[in-house]
Design a protein around this motif. Structure first.
Motif, mmCIF file in Angstrom:
data_model
loop_
_atom_site.group_PDB
_atom_site.id
_atom_site.type_symbol
_atom_site.label_atom_id
_atom_site.label_comp_id
_atom_site.label_asym_id
_atom_site.label_seq_id
_atom_site.Cartn_x
_atom_site.Cartn_y
_atom_site.Cartn_z
ATOM 1 N N THR A 184 10.311 -2.253 -2.261
ATOM 2 C CA THR A 184 8.859 -2.373 -2.248
ATOM 3 C C THR A 184 8.285 -1.136 -2.930
ATOM 4 O O THR A 184 9.023 -0.197 -3.273
ATOM 5 C CB THR A 184 8.312 -2.447 -0.807
ATOM 6 O OG1 THR A 184 8.651 -1.217 -0.126
ATOM 7 C CG2 THR A 184 8.898 -3.634 -0.046
ATOM 8 N N ASP A 228 3.033 -9.575 3.090
ATOM 9 C CA ASP A 228 3.310 -9.137 1.712
ATOM 10 C C ASP A 228 2.242 -9.623 0.746
ATOM 11 O O ASP A 228 2.471 -9.716 -0.457
ATOM 12 C CB ASP A 228 4.703 -9.603 1.263
ATOM 13 C CG ASP A 228 4.874 -11.119 1.317
ATOM 14 O OD1 ASP A 228 3.939 -11.825 1.761
ATOM 15 O OD2 ASP A 228 5.953 -11.609 0.928
ATOM 16 N N SER A 272 1.330 -7.919 -2.599
ATOM 17 C CA SER A 272 2.012 -8.184 -3.879
ATOM 18 C C SER A 272 1.076 -8.881 -4.865
ATOM 19 O O SER A 272 1.377 -8.968 -6.062
ATOM 20 C CB SER A 272 3.266 -9.042 -3.655
ATOM 21 O OG SER A 272 2.916 -10.313 -3.126
#
Length: 458
Positions: free
Chosen positions: A41, A441, A444
């Protein structure tokens, strides 16, 4: 355990926001730091740039040999699944194993410790206070639950020779983690039900918070409580944005798109302070940070200067794009109360604008418990794109998914999407503002959305 006798650290789940700040701290202390996480990440890449080695395969063979020695401390997060191979092996053969919160307690147990707790607002409050303490030259080490824009890190470290060292930490209620801490000064910013997998009833959560409030110690032995949503304590100092308490803020106004307010201490008024992050909820967070700062006798002019220099926190009302045509804001809100506060703030900052919200629910248990509340919160948007539920540490719950949540939401423009298909759906919508909302997430999407906006609107 004496941490001075530990030479190396191995973090399982090093990419977590709380784990990574600890990893950074020990790395800066000259210790050998390794770790494991599921995938690369932005945060793990930053840790690697800082010299920390990370593996991404759940394999026992790739573990360094020294990981089983007495000089190594294995640090884990409760989010690690029970079937994880490295975790099973290290739990069986490791000499020293501690939960992240236990390590935080070890670091701070013999030092002055300020701990910020609360269902909502602890990261913002902690980052604001950490910035103030750093800016005025205090000897502070702050472990944050978010990335400070000023320091580009979730660790603020100011090793100065003068003054007693202060550790500033977030007191996380998940898994009763905050009950390992024994702070000198504590703060509870808000008291709202969450983590229903740990606290199925609010009474259980309240008992944990009361137990935390009783762990404060001398010197200081004070707890700062928000008057609007808290409980009684003999050692409490109360603050408010509604009532005229020991400390309170009021007279919130906007001038040239900047927010200002007046802050009242028990003895004086600090007029026209800037509110770096807009919203009543953030005024409450800043009031907490200011109250503690004044209690520590930090001069008001130095505090004012620090506020003007505050740049914000990643994923807390982060404006990534703004032009005459479109605005894009990203926020970590993952609880109905937080979503309400976010949308209300956007409406006040940008009235009469059409808002497209992209929301990623976080945890099946949270989605199930707050399904009706999430639906009502999201109905304040004009357009909704609902992403699949981010499972984090959980397994799916039968009948709980984004489609079941979508059916509860009473609005005409709504649909479910996966992350890869979001951009093509955005391109077909008519909106003024994009909000990405959630704690999984969904971040993203930040770069792809920014790039699309710059390419299309300049």
């Amino acid at each position: 355990m004496n941490l001075n006798q530990i030479d190396s650290f191995y973090f399982i789940g090093i990419g977590g926001i709380g784990m990574s700040s600890l990893a950074r701290y020990f790395n800066l202390m000259g210790k050998t730091v390794y770790g494991h996480d599921q995938k690369k990440t932005f945060l793990t890449k930053e840790l690697e740039k800082e010299g920390i080695s990370i593996n991404y395969n759940d394999s026992i063979e790739i573990l360094p040999k020294w990981v089983l020695s007495k000089q190594c401390l294995i640090v884990y997060t409760p989010a690690i699944p029970s079937h994880h191979k490295q975790w099973i092996y290290l739990k069986k053969y490791g000499k020293n194993i501690k939960k992240r919160s236990q390590v935080l307690a070890l670091i701070t147990e013999n030092e002055i410790c300020i701990a910020i707790g609360g269902t909502h607002g602890k990261t913002t409050t902690c980052t604001l206070l950490g910035h103030i303490l750093y800016s005025v030259g205090m000897n502070v080490t702050a472990f944050l639950g978010g990335i400070s824009e000023n320091y580009q890190s979730n660790l603020i470290l100011n090793n100065v020779l003068n003054g007693k060292k202060i550790f500033l930490v977030e007191a996380d209620e998940f898994d009763h983690s905050f009950l390992y801490l024994s702070p000198n000064i504590a703060c509870i910013t808000s008291f709202d039900q969450d983590h229903v997998d740990i606290y199925p009833k609010k009474e259980a959560l309240k008992k944990a918070y009361i137990a935390f409030s009783k762990r404060i110690k001398k010197p200081y032995k004070k707890i700062f409580l928000c008057e609007e949503e808290s409980f009684l304590s003999n050692n409490a100092i109360y603050y408010s944005v509604i009532k005229k308490e020991n400390y309170y803020s009021h007279h919130l106004y906007v001038k040239k798109n900047k927010w200002y307010f007046d802050f009242h201490t028990p003895t004086e008024i600090w007029e026209s302070l800037p509110l770096p992050i807009p919203g009543i909820h953030n005024l409450k967070n800043l009031t907490a940070a200011l109250s503690i700062s004044d209690y520590l006798k930090i001069p008001k002019e130095e505090i004012r200067k620090a506020l003007f220099l505050f740049k914000g926190i990643k994923r807390r009302y982060s404006i990534h794009y703004q032009s005459s045509k479109k605005i894009y804001i990203d926020d970590y809100a993952h609880h109905p109360t937080e979503i309400n506060a976010l949308i209300d703030t956007v409406r006040k900052c940008f009235p009469n604008k059409k808002i497209l919200g992209i929301f990623q629910p976080h945890l099946f248990s949270r989605t199930k418990f707050f399904e009706e509340s999430f639906a009502k919160s999201l109905e304040h948007l004009d357009i909704l794109i609902l992403l699949d539920i981010y499972p984090a540490r959980e397994f799916p719950i039968n009948g709980i998914n984004s489609n079941s949540l979508l059916k509860k939401i009473k609005m005409s423009s709504k649909e479910v999407s996966t992350i890869p298909k979001v951009l093509e759906k955005i391109e077909k919508k008519h909106f003024d503002i994009i909000l990405t909302i959630g704690a999984g997430d969904i971040d993203s999407l930040i770069i792809p959305i920014k790039e699309w906006l710059y390419k299309r609107y300049g």
